[in-house]
Design a protein around this motif. Structure first.
Motif, PDB file in Angstrom:
ATOM      1  N   TYR A  76       0.877  -1.173   0.000  1.00 40.59           N
ATOM      2  CA  TYR A  76       0.000   0.000   0.000  1.00 40.59           C
ATOM      3  C   TYR A  76       0.910   1.216   0.000  1.00 40.59           C
ATOM      4  CZ  TYR A  76      -4.867   1.513   0.703  1.00 40.59           C
ATOM      5  OH  TYR A  76      -6.148   2.002   0.522  1.00 40.59           O
ATOM      6  N   ALA A  79       0.832   4.248   2.633  1.00 37.64           N
ATOM      7  CA  ALA A  79       0.882   4.009   4.084  1.00 37.64           C
ATOM      8  C   ALA A  79       1.824   4.963   4.811  1.00 37.64           C
ATOM      9  CB  ALA A  79       1.332   2.573   4.334  1.00 37.64           C
ATOM     10  N   TYR A  80       1.540   5.181   6.088  1.00 32.55           N
ATOM     11  CA  TYR A  80       2.518   5.835   6.957  1.00 32.55           C
ATOM     12  C   TYR A  80       3.017   4.817   7.969  1.00 32.55           C
ATOM     13  CZ  TYR A  80      -1.700   7.171   9.771  1.00 32.55           C
ATOM     14  OH  TYR A  80      -2.864   7.199  10.475  1.00 32.55           O
ATOM     15  N   PHE A  98      -9.049   6.475   8.612  1.00 41.02           N
ATOM     16  CA  PHE A  98      -8.635   6.205   7.219  1.00 41.02           C
ATOM     17  C   PHE A  98      -7.470   5.211   7.312  1.00 41.02           C
ATOM     18  CE2 PHE A  98     -10.577  10.386   7.124  1.00 41.02           C
ATOM     19  CZ  PHE A  98     -11.259  10.443   5.909  1.00 41.02           C
ATOM     20  N   CYS A 101      -4.171  -0.084   5.058  1.00 43.38           N
ATOM     21  CA  CYS A 101      -3.862  -1.495   5.296  1.00 43.38           C
ATOM     22  C   CYS A 101      -3.456  -1.763   6.738  1.00 43.38           C
ATOM     23  CB  CYS A 101      -2.800  -1.963   4.333  1.00 43.38           C
ATOM     24  SG  CYS A 101      -3.569  -2.360   2.761  1.00 43.38           S
ATOM     25  N   SER A 103      -1.604   0.185   9.206  1.00 44.96           N
ATOM     26  CA  SER A 103      -0.335   0.553   9.854  1.00 44.96           C
ATOM     27  C   SER A 103      -0.543   0.847  11.337  1.00 44.96           C
ATOM     28  CB  SER A 103       0.277   1.788   9.191  1.00 44.96           C
ATOM     29  OG  SER A 103       0.302   1.630   7.802  1.00 44.96           O
ATOM     30  N   ASP A 119     -11.825   1.957   6.994  1.00 43.43           N
ATOM     31  CA  ASP A 119     -11.424   2.350   5.636  1.00 43.43           C
ATOM     32  C   ASP A 119     -12.506   1.945   4.655  1.00 43.43           C
ATOM     33  OD1 ASP A 119      -8.485   3.319   4.435  1.00 43.43           O
ATOM     34  OD2 ASP A 119      -9.834   2.441   2.948  1.00 43.43           O
ATOM     35  N   LEU A 120     -12.688   2.807   3.673  1.00 44.25           N
ATOM     36  CA  LEU A 120     -13.725   2.580   2.665  1.00 44.25           C
ATOM     37  C   LEU A 120     -13.299   1.551   1.617  1.00 44.25           C
ATOM     38  CD1 LEU A 120     -16.465   3.644   1.558  1.00 44.25           C
ATOM     39  CD2 LEU A 120     -15.151   5.242   0.172  1.00 44.25           C
ATOM     40  N   ASN A 121     -11.993   1.471   1.372  1.00 37.54           N
ATOM     41  CA  ASN A 121     -11.508   0.534   0.363  1.00 37.54           C
ATOM     42  C   ASN A 121     -11.614  -0.890   0.938  1.00 37.54           C
ATOM     43  OD1 ASN A 121     -10.092  -1.057  -1.420  1.00 37.54           O
ATOM     44  ND2 ASN A 121      -8.409   0.396  -1.690  1.00 37.54           N
ATOM     45  N   SER A 287     -17.328   4.170   5.562  1.00 35.09           N
ATOM     46  CA  SER A 287     -16.858   5.530   5.343  1.00 35.09           C
ATOM     47  C   SER A 287     -16.620   6.272   6.655  1.00 35.09           C
ATOM     48  CB  SER A 287     -17.883   6.300   4.513  1.00 35.09           C
ATOM     49  OG  SER A 287     -17.493   7.651   4.439  1.00 35.09           O
ATOM     50  N   ALA A 288     -15.536   7.009   6.684  1.00 36.00           N
ATOM     51  CA  ALA A 288     -15.218   7.832   7.854  1.00 36.00           C
ATOM     52  C   ALA A 288     -16.274   8.922   8.062  1.00 36.00           C
ATOM     53  CB  ALA A 288     -13.849   8.470   7.676  1.00 36.00           C
ATOM     54  N   TYR A 315      -7.973   6.033  -5.624  1.00 32.62           N
ATOM     55  CA  TYR A 315      -7.507   4.737  -5.122  1.00 32.62           C
ATOM     56  C   TYR A 315      -8.241   3.580  -5.799  1.00 32.62           C
ATOM     57  CZ  TYR A 315      -5.212   7.062  -1.197  1.00 32.62           C
ATOM     58  OH  TYR A 315      -4.386   7.833  -0.442  1.00 32.62           O
ATOM     59  N   MET A 343     -13.795  10.140  -0.080  1.00 33.22           N
ATOM     60  CA  MET A 343     -13.435  11.523   0.186  1.00 33.22           C
ATOM     61  C   MET A 343     -13.238  12.218  -1.168  1.00 33.22           C
ATOM     62  SD  MET A 343     -11.711  13.095   2.994  1.00 33.22           S
ATOM     63  CE  MET A 343     -10.952  14.699   2.948  1.00 33.22           C
TER      64      MET A 343
HETATM   65  C1  LIG Z   1      -3.477   7.998   2.674  1.00 32.86           C
HETATM   66  S1  LIG Z   1      -4.446   6.553   2.711  1.00 32.86           S
HETATM   67  C2  LIG Z   1      -4.256   6.021   4.367  1.00 32.86           C
HETATM   68  C3  LIG Z   1      -3.198   4.971   4.503  1.00 32.86           C
HETATM   69  C4  LIG Z   1      -3.037   4.464   5.919  1.00 32.86           C
HETATM   70  N1  LIG Z   1      -2.640   5.521   6.821  1.00 32.86           N
HETATM   71  C5  LIG Z   1      -2.007   3.320   5.969  1.00 32.86           C
HETATM   72  O1  LIG Z   1      -0.997   3.485   6.629  1.00 32.86           O
HETATM   73  O2  LIG Z   1      -2.230   2.297   5.295  1.00 32.86           O
HETATM   74  C6  LIG Z   1      -6.085   7.179   2.683  1.00 32.86           C
HETATM   75  C7  LIG Z   1      -7.146   6.124   2.801  1.00 32.86           C
HETATM   76  O3  LIG Z   1      -8.420   6.745   2.840  1.00 32.86           O
HETATM   77  C8  LIG Z   1      -9.355   5.807   2.333  1.00 32.86           C
HETATM   78  N2  LIG Z   1     -10.642   6.527   2.103  1.00 32.86           N
HETATM   79  C9  LIG Z   1     -11.026   7.320   1.081  1.00 32.86           C
HETATM   80  N3  LIG Z   1     -12.260   7.810   1.313  1.00 32.86           N
HETATM   81  C10 LIG Z   1     -12.648   7.319   2.513  1.00 32.86           C
HETATM   82  C11 LIG Z   1     -13.810   7.475   3.312  1.00 32.86           C
HETATM   83  N4  LIG Z   1     -14.845   8.227   2.923  1.00 32.86           N
HETATM   84  N5  LIG Z   1     -13.846   6.833   4.506  1.00 32.86           N
HETATM   85  C12 LIG Z   1     -12.825   6.061   4.924  1.00 32.86           C
HETATM   86  N6  LIG Z   1     -11.716   5.860   4.196  1.00 32.86           N
HETATM   87  C13 LIG Z   1     -11.619   6.495   3.015  1.00 32.86           C
HETATM   88  C14 LIG Z   1      -8.655   5.209   1.143  1.00 32.86           C
HETATM   89  O4  LIG Z   1      -9.192   3.959   0.815  1.00 32.86           O
HETATM   90  C15 LIG Z   1      -7.210   5.104   1.680  1.00 32.86           C
HETATM   91  O5  LIG Z   1      -6.956   3.836   2.197  1.00 32.86           O
END
Ligand SMILES: C[S@@+](CC[C@H](N)C(=O)[O-])C[C@H]1O[C@@H](n2cnc3c(N)ncnc32)[C@H](O)[C@@H]1O
Length: 471
Positions: A76, A79-80, A98, A101, A103, A119-121, A287-288, A315, A343
């Motif tokens: 992914y 990720a952070y 959010f 995967c 982390s 997470d939405l994905n 969804s968040a 994504y 989002m």
């Molecule tokens: C920058 S990534 C986050 C990665 C995460 N911090 C990691 O370490 O794996 C942003 C995430 O937001 C998710 N996303 C997008 N829209 C969303 C929503 N409405 N609700 C929840 N997650 C959402 C995407 O699927 C994606 O996994």
């Protein structure tokens, strides 16, 4: 005197007075815009304490994701690092709305803390769930026996139905596709009465699709291996040759080796489950925006998240092969629904949902070049939607963390000659939804896209990746 002798040729004929007028006007207008942009960005930055914390740079954009045990189970790129838990001194109960995967949830489990991730994905949520679900000894044994007999298991099954993804036969070579679908059937058959073990093996299968595929993720989507990038363009590779170079002559063996390697690595990493606190960790696929429905009044000590950046990256486009082949989506309507629910960070999201963004965003939008392609594609509405969505999530985070801090990892972006300081706007929204204090930790500089570079000369320092801390 001829034109050539004058240092000109017929393509660079002297501008007529009317053109001079237009050029001058454009120059004056450009100058005015840059002046206003500088003033707005400076004033916005002055609203908050911006601490330089370049020591945190390696943790906001995390290469360790591809090598760290368990985190490496599914690649992914977004990720952070779980080390943010220590670096930012997060509390015992952590929320990541959010979570990608996983982390943070995995990092919390290995540190004996508790986490809830959303997470939405569906692939991200599934991958997090598998990592948070320790297999018992007998399940590990089942997985090992499956692995030992992998070729036999695969060849003794007919193909699983091919998904209706229009490019299904383009993303895999025919022989590889056969292996992909047979092995899928083998997993479902061999683990029909052991869901946890099935999910573990299924994650291994999902995560090798890109390795064995004729595609790879790049930029805002996927690219094909039959093309090679050369100096800004893509050239065709010779059919037959590129397959040989990539897969060797035995494509079935290439597939089996990739699957075996992935499964062996995951079995090895499963030792991580022997310590830490895995029970009671929670991941939700959703969804968040509906955060409070999921947390139902639970309080957390810390919230941390990294929303998708406002960079038009979809994504669901880059994960479409895994989404379809994993049956996470069964139709284009399913895929569309995920995009619409996400989002508003990309142009396939639902830009028609209402949006009330902060005033300073409108000031920045007013300075955008309306001739730019990003303007015509609808970036202003995208930005309005993005910050509106962020507000919806932050408001619920405020309620979930009444005494602790909320950390948001964000990147600023640039469109149509304007920098959008996402970090400062996030801090402004944070105060608006009820947080009392906000500061910004600047962790590293981001590059400006080539097409914006000239326009934004002198503004590079505003292209930051930061952690906004709200309390
Ligand atoms: C920058 S990534 C986050 C990665 C995460 N911090 C990691 O370490 O794996 C942003 C995430 O937001 C998710 N996303 C997008 N829209 C969303 C929503 N409405 N609700 C929840 N997650 C959402 C995407 O699927 C994606 O996994």
């Amino acid at each position: 005197m001829s034109l050539a002798a004058n240092g000109m040729n017929d393509h660079t004929a002297a501008p007529c007075p009317k053109e001079i007028d237009q050029n001058e006007k454009a120059e004056i207008e450009g100058h005015r815009r840059r002046g206003s942009l500088k003033k707005i960005l400076k004033e916005l930055d002055e609203l908050f304490l911006i601490e330089q914390r370049f020591d945190l740079a390696p943790y906001v954009h995390w290469k360790g994701n591809s090598v760290a045990p368990m985190h490496r189970w599914f690649r992914y790129r977004e990720a952070y690092s779980p080390e943010l838990i220590d670096k930012l001194e997060l509390g015992c109960r952590i929320l990541d709305p959010f979570c990608g995967c996983g982390s943070i949830p995995i990092g919390a489990a290995t540190r004996g803390k508790k986490a809830v991730g959303i997470d939405l994905n569906p692939i991200a949520a599934f991958s997090t769930k598998v990592k948070l679900t320790p297999l018992n000894e007998s399940s590990i044994k089942n997985v090992k026996s499956f692995l030992e007999e992998l070729p036999k298991n695969i060849f003794s099954h007919d193909r699983w139905p091919q998904p209706e993804l229009s490019i299904a036969t383009k993303v895999f070579e025919p022989r590889v596709l056969d292996m992909v679908l047979r092995s899928r059937a083998a997993i479902e058959f061999c683990f029909s009465n052991n869901t946890d073990a099935r999910d573990f093996v299924f994650l291994a299968w999902l995560s090798i699709l890109e390795t064995v595929g004729s595609y790879y993720k790049e930029g805002n989507g996927i690219k094909y291996r039959n093309k090679r990038r050369k100096k800004g363009k893509y050239e065709d590779r010779v059919d037959g040759e590129w397959q040989l170079a990539r897969f060797g002559s035995d494509q079935e063996k290439f597939f089996i080796d990739a699957f075996s390697k992935q499964l062996s690595m995951m079995i090895e990493d499963s030792a991580l489950w022997e310590s830490g606190s895995w029970e009671g960790q929670k991941v939700i696929g959703g969804s968040a925006f509906n955060l409070s429905d999921f947390t139902r009044g639970d309080n957390f000590d810390s919230v941390i998240f990294s929303p998708p950046y406002a960079n038009r990256f979809d994504y669901f486009e880059s994960f479409k092969v895994e989404l379809w082949f994993g049956n996470f989506v069964k139709s284009y309507a399913d895929l569309g629904s995920l995009r619409k629910a996400s989002m508003r960070s990309h142009l396939n999201a639902d830009l028609k949902r209402p949006a009330t963004p902060p005033e300073s965003l409108e000031d920045l939008i007013a300075l955008m070049d309306q001739e730019a392609s990003s303007w015509r594609m609808g970036v202003p509405d995208l930005m309005r939607g993005y910050f509106h969505d962020l507000g919806i999530v932050l408001r619920q985070c405020r309620a979930a963390v009444p005494k602790g801090k909320c950390h948001i990892v964000v990147g600023n972006s640039a469109f149509a000659g304007v920098i959008i300081p996402t970090d400062v706007l996030t801090a402004i929204i944070g105060l608006k939804v009820g947080f009392k204090k906000a500061k910004i930790l600047e962790t590293r500089h981001l590059t400006v896209a080539p097409q914006q570079r000239n326009l934004l000369k002198g503004f590079e320092s505003y292209m930051r990746e930061s952690i906004v801390v709200l309390e």
